[in-house]
Each structure stands twice: as structure tokens, then as C-alpha cells.
Write a protein that holds these residues in place. Sequence first.
Motif, PDB file in Angstrom:
ATOM      1  N   ALA A   1       0.843  -1.191   0.000  1.00 18.68           N
ATOM      2  CA  ALA A   1       0.000   0.000   0.000  1.00 18.68           C
ATOM      3  C   ALA A   1       0.875   1.236   0.000  1.00 18.68           C
ATOM      4  O   ALA A   1       2.035   1.192   0.397  1.00 18.68           O
ATOM      5  CB  ALA A   1      -0.911   0.002   1.220  1.00 18.68           C
TER       6      ALA A   1
ATOM      7  N   TYR B   1       1.497   3.763   1.785  1.00 22.24           N
ATOM      8  CA  TYR B   1       1.771   4.505   3.016  1.00 22.24           C
ATOM      9  C   TYR B   1       2.818   3.753   3.818  1.00 22.24           C
ATOM     10  O   TYR B   1       3.090   2.579   3.549  1.00 22.24           O
ATOM     11  CB  TYR B   1       0.514   4.748   3.838  1.00 22.24           C
TER      12      TYR B   1
ATOM     13  N   ASN C   1      14.605   1.353  -6.850  1.00 24.58           N
ATOM     14  CA  ASN C   1      13.264   0.980  -7.305  1.00 24.58           C
ATOM     15  C   ASN C   1      12.498   2.202  -7.820  1.00 24.58           C
ATOM     16  O   ASN C   1      12.934   3.331  -7.663  1.00 24.58           O
ATOM     17  CB  ASN C   1      12.532   0.322  -6.133  1.00 24.58           C
TER      18      ASN C   1
END
Length: 555
Positions: A324, A326, A468
Motif C-alpha cells: 500500500a 503509506y 526501485n
Amino acid sequence: MLILPPLWDACPRCQNVARQVIRGNLSIARLYSAKTVDEHDPDTDYSSVESFGDMAGELKRRKRKADSKRRQYGNTFVDHILVTVRGGKGGSGAAALQATLKGSGPSAPCGGNGGSGGSVYLTTSPSLSSLTTLKKRVVGGQGSSGSGAHKHGKRGDDVLITVPVGTIVREIRREGEEERTIREEIDLGLDEDEKRMRKWKRWIISHPSAGGEVSLEEYQGAETLLKKEGRWKIQTPSFEQQPAIELDISEALREPILLAKGGLGGLGNPFFDSPRIASRGFMPPIQTFEFELKLLADVGLVGLPNVGKSTLLRGLTGKKAEIANYQFTTLNPQIGVVRVYEDGRWSGELEGGSEIQESLVEREIEDLSRTLGEEFPNTKIQKGTSVRNGNVERIRFTLSDNPGLLPQASENVGLGHSFLRSIERSPVLVYVLDLSKPSPAEDLLVLKNELESYQEGLSDRANIVVLNKADQVEERVGKERIKEIEDVVGETSDIITLSGKYNLGIRRLVDLLVEKVEMAREVAKREKEEKEREELMKSQSGNKGYSFGMRRLEV
Ligand SMILES: Nc1nc2c(ncn2[C@@H]2O[C@H](COP(=O)(O)OP(=O)(O)OP(=O)(O)O)[C@@H](O)[C@H]2O)c(=O)[nH]1
Ligand SMILES: [Mg+2]
């Protein structure tokens, strides 16, 4: 629900939107999801409406939940716990007499035996990666007492303690009721007769309706019979007589291991010469076990929160870790298995062009595709078998995804450093950085600093740096950032730029991981051989070392 379900029957445009979602075009679905049935107009092109509706609200809710979870459990990743374990107590035997017609002679004893107590077993579960679920006290089910008409008591239920692979179990204390009683008797200064009477009362029960005291002779007779059966001496064997249990669980257990046996059930009165007497069930000793978890992953991912570690775990292993947008989505380390095949492909590999969705979005899409009766291609991750499409597995290794590290984690900021204990045991560490952030090079320094303040030399073990989210960065900016990182790591690490979410550049990472894991295994093998040689030399020279009477079982 993302798309309004009643609409696609009525409206071809809605069905079209739903199918686009299934093909991965989520932005349309997000805009569309704000509309209610009443507001729906089949002639409007909802893909141009600016509203994020439910999705944004749901994300906010989940973020709040994650924050409170972190506050509540954040610093309590459990990898060390003491557990007291006891087998179930045996049920008592019954002292019952058969009902007889008046005047037809003495009634025959018909008390059933007590059921034995349930035992406590240990097993492993691949879905666990923490000892959080362990209870501090585990007791086997109690056996039921016997009753009249030769009815034997029911056996107590067995209890399973489930731990993750990588758990070390040590029995550190063992004490039974008998030893406690003996200590008490010494304190009370009882003489031999008093002790004997207490023991009789402890082990032998008389039928409540038998009337009067059981005579000394009856007690003595019962004692002799119990001795014959080996049921009189119930002292707990010490660690010298029976070594402490010590297990190093480095593989999934095929069968549960017995930790604590349930107590024997008592005997009913048909066994004793006196029909008024039965015996009580045994109370097994209390054993204290120390459980320590050392997650055994070949490769550990280390990174700040939200950089895409769980996405990488998913892309490499196919394991469904929570993803997710966050911080602190991952609260406990997660372990997945990477299987690499002869042709260089790997187990978690996605089909070409697929994207790893956030968990929430993925679940909604799965719901939607189920409703539409279509299969959603993006969620199809190759199954991890040792032979895939006739392609043979070349190497298999484990990878741990860890909670995000923050500056001053070693001073317990964020989730603290409790999980670093697991990272510490991985021979290959990978720094994961977010290339879309303004200064990934500084993030790298933060990570190095945290590892180093936890354990000197640990930061150098990480010799792969993954950059990434490369898909989110403009080429020129990306190159500048990569240059800064190269300046920080110099020749010490390999740098790989990739996009975990879009499955780009992962193959290079897999190749490099295989190389590093193979090297690490070679080193470990040599060290093990060296150690065995040393031990052999020691034993040949007569020095067997100091033993604590413990038994080590490599499982
Ligand atoms: N654009 C893009 N987004 C990515 C990439 N990898 C991960 N993300 C997104 O980044 C967010 C965080 O991903 P996670 O995998 O949950 O990150 P994490 O490092 O495990 O986060 P924590 O568990 O909170 O430490 C999610 O919204 C992912 O979809 C990528 O390569 N490109
Ligand atoms: Mg995560």
C-alpha cells in the motif's frame, strides 16, 4: 466496491469500463466509482470526470488503521518469549458400585478409569513470521473422570503450539507437583508417617458414599498395587535423567513434535482390592520453554518505509504480502521462497506487461472480475513448483521483506530495531531505495548508519543496492541520482535500477541474487566443514567440551 454493480447489466458502457479495469486501466475505474445509480447517465463518458470517490476514502481509512496498528504493536515484533507448558491432568478413576437388588449379596465395583490428559505438540506454519501469536501458558486438555458401569473417562484434547520455521526451542526448567510437595513437607518438618498419609490422600480417593475412613491396611494394599503398576513414583525426571528438549527448527516439520505429555488417568475401583478406593489422575510437570525466532532467510531486504520492498517480495516470490502507498504497511518480517529455473525465469515472475497492484486495489479488482465472471490476468503469478513448463529448478532461496527502517530506528523510532535481529542472520542483504525520491543517496546513508549502529560491520554485508520505482523518474534526473549513489557505494556494491511494480529489470536482480546466495552458501559450507574438523580434533584429544546435559536435535 469499486464499480457500481447494478449498472453493468443495464448499460453497455459500464460493462466496457469494468472490462477496462480488468485489463489494468484503473484510473478510469477510480473516476467512475464516484457515481451512484441515480446519477448514472449512460451517455456520459465517466472516464473524464474528476473524482476519486470511495477509493481515496478507503485508502485514508486504511492508513489510519495502519498508523494505530503501528502505535499499538509497532515495537512488539516478538522474536523471544518464555512459555510455560503442561500436559493435561489425567482424569480420576471412579469408585462406583453396581446397583444390586436388595439382599442379593455385596455389590461389585464398577468404576471406570480416568481418561489421560491431552499432550502439547509443536508444529510449524509457513504463514507465520513472528512469535506474536504464542501464548505465555499452554496446557493440554484435562482428561475426564471415569464413572459407574465401567465407563472410562474421555481423553483430554491435544494442543498444538505453532511457530514459524527458524524458531529455536529450549526447555529451561521442569518441575512437577511431587517435587513441590516434597519441598513443602521439608518446610513443614513432617515425620515419615505424616508424609505417607499425605501421599495416600493425594493419590487415592475413597468412594464418597462408602462411609467411614479408609483403613490403613486398605491404603497400604492400594499403594502396593499402584507400585506394581509403576504408578506410585511420579517424580519428574531431572535434566540429567532425561535431557532437556532443545530444537533448532530449520525446516518445516513434517509431523508435530511432542513437548509435554498428558498425565495418565487414575484407575477405577475394580483394580483395587478395596471396592471403596480409586486413584487420581496424574498432574504432569510444568515445563518452561524459551522460544527464540531467528528467521532464516538467505536474502534480507532493507529499506526506508514505502520504497517498494513488499512489491519486490511479491515480484520475486509470488508471496501475497500487503502492499500500500503509506508507511509501515509491513509490520512483521515476511518470508518468501524464490525458485529460479534453468532458463533463468523465477517463481514469482509475472506475465509480460503485468503490473503488481496495491493490495486494496487488487482485492477490488478480484471482486469485480468474479462478478463479471472474467479472470484478471494481472494477479496470475506463476506457481512455485520445482518443475515449471518442463523447466527444471536450478536453485531455491528464501527472501525476507522487512518493515521499513527509519533514521534513529536503533533508538526505537518507527518500529525500532527489533526486527534487525532477523536481518542480522541473512548472509545476503539488499538495500532498497526509492529512485523517485529527491535524494536516494542520503537515504542510503541513513540505512547504512542504522545497520551500523545496530551491529558493527552489518552495513557492509549489504552488497546489492536496488533503485526501485525507476518508472517514475525522468531519465536525466535518474542518471544524476544514480551517479550520487555510485559515489556513496564506490566499488563495494552492485547497483541495479528497476521497477518492482512493472516487473522491469527484475531478471538482473534475480541473476545477481543467485550469484550472491551461491557464494554465501559456499562460504557457510566451508565454515561448517571447518567447525566439524575442529570438533573432531577436540573429541579425539579427549576434550569433549562442557555439556549441560542438553540434547540438540537438528530437525
Ligand atoms: N511507480 C512505482 N510504484 C511502486 C514501485 N514499487 C512499489 N511501488 C508502490 O509503492 C508503494 C509502496 O509499496 P510497498 O511494496 O508497500 O512498499 P514497502 O517498502 O513494503 O512499504 P512498508 O511496508 O510500508 O515499509 C505502493 O503504492 C506500490 O504500488 C515501482 O517500481 N514503481
Ligand atoms: Mg512492506
